[in-house]
Design an enzyme around this catalytic site. Sequence first.
Site, PDB file in Angstrom:
ATOM      1  N   ASP A 164      -1.657  -0.524   5.939  1.00 28.15           N
ATOM      2  CA  ASP A 164      -1.911   0.030   7.246  1.00 28.15           C
ATOM      3  C   ASP A 164      -3.579   0.309   7.501  1.00 28.15           C
ATOM      4  OD1 ASP A 164      -2.253   2.226   5.276  1.00 28.15           O
ATOM      5  OD2 ASP A 164      -2.252   3.625   7.036  1.00 28.15           O
ATOM      6  N   ASP A 173      -0.277   5.149   0.651  1.00 29.12           N
ATOM      7  CA  ASP A 173      -0.647   6.144   1.926  1.00 29.12           C
ATOM      8  C   ASP A 173      -0.367   5.643   3.236  1.00 29.12           C
ATOM      9  OD1 ASP A 173      -0.633   8.155  -0.249  1.00 29.12           O
ATOM     10  OD2 ASP A 173      -2.798   8.384  -0.036  1.00 29.12           O
ATOM     11  N   ASP A 215       0.841  -0.797   0.142  1.00 31.01           N
ATOM     12  CA  ASP A 215       0.213   0.035  -0.042  1.00 31.01           C
ATOM     13  C   ASP A 215       1.014   1.230   0.043  1.00 31.01           C
ATOM     14  OD1 ASP A 215      -2.237   1.717   0.601  1.00 31.01           O
ATOM     15  OD2 ASP A 215      -1.602   1.884   2.518  1.00 31.01           O
TER      16      ASP A 215
HETATM   17 MG   LIG Z   1      -3.043   3.174   3.576  1.00 30.88          MG
END
Ligand SMILES: [Mg+2]
Length: 301
Positions: A239, A33, A31
Amino acid sequence: MNSVPLSASGRAEAGAGDGRPAGSAFLVFSDLDGTLLDHHSYSHAAAQPAIDLLDALGIPLVLVSSKTRAEMVALRRRLANGHPFVVENGAAVFIPEGYFAEQPAGTVARDGYWVRELAAPRARWIALLERLEGEFPGRFEYFARAGEAGIAAMTGLPPAQAALANAREYSEPVQWRGDDATLEAFLAACAAGGAKVSRGGRFYSLGGEADKGEALRWLRAQFAMARGIRHIKDLAAGDGANDVPMLESAGTALLVRAPDRPLPPVRRDEGVLCSDAVGPAGWAEGVTQWLCENGLVTQDS
Ligand SMILES: [Mg+2]
């Protein structure tokens, strides 16, 4: 966090020797961001040492994001990343043409990429919203109708970035302007029209059923086939909740800590790494640990 200097102990597997990427038995999916990029500054600086290790080992780093192709192309350039990538939460996989010796089955050639589409195109969701305008007049706005100036006003983005955000191919962001009771009816009508609705910060996003996990599994199979490798060892790092399908699909899941919320809610117990550090520093920590556990890096003393 490992503060001991590390060095690559050798290539994961010899490259093809013809300029194509190494025939690695290892893969990393990540991922962007809050994972590879800092949540606030969008910097990847803290992750760079581990990115360098992957490069030195010839291990592909596949970027997997909710971002659009236009946004990801710019980011890949910044990261000097030439590997396949996954856009719009798993809606499509883009493989640079010639990356594999053969064009994978089920892909179309477009703009220098072999594209595997796993979700319906944006036009389908725009048509649905046009239909719903009669039922919910003036209650919502969406990017396609708002245009760049309207998107800049809705999001606060500078015009150039608003244009990038509008360059969507598989989903359509919607801003709700009505009351809560009508919102429920609107979301139900979207679902009845075949859309999966996900809620972002200020927008709802209409899209298809694809997710990051499906994209990971398809792309991993292409790597295995192209390299003639039966079992690929892969790591997925994320995240957020939208990373869970990807984190559940990889051999090892790296849960990257966020400053303001719990780790992604995976159901698995085995093969899970949790970072101590936040964002890209946590990413570097986890990737390095995974490389050490697989005997791919050694600690310099
Ligand atoms: Mg993310």
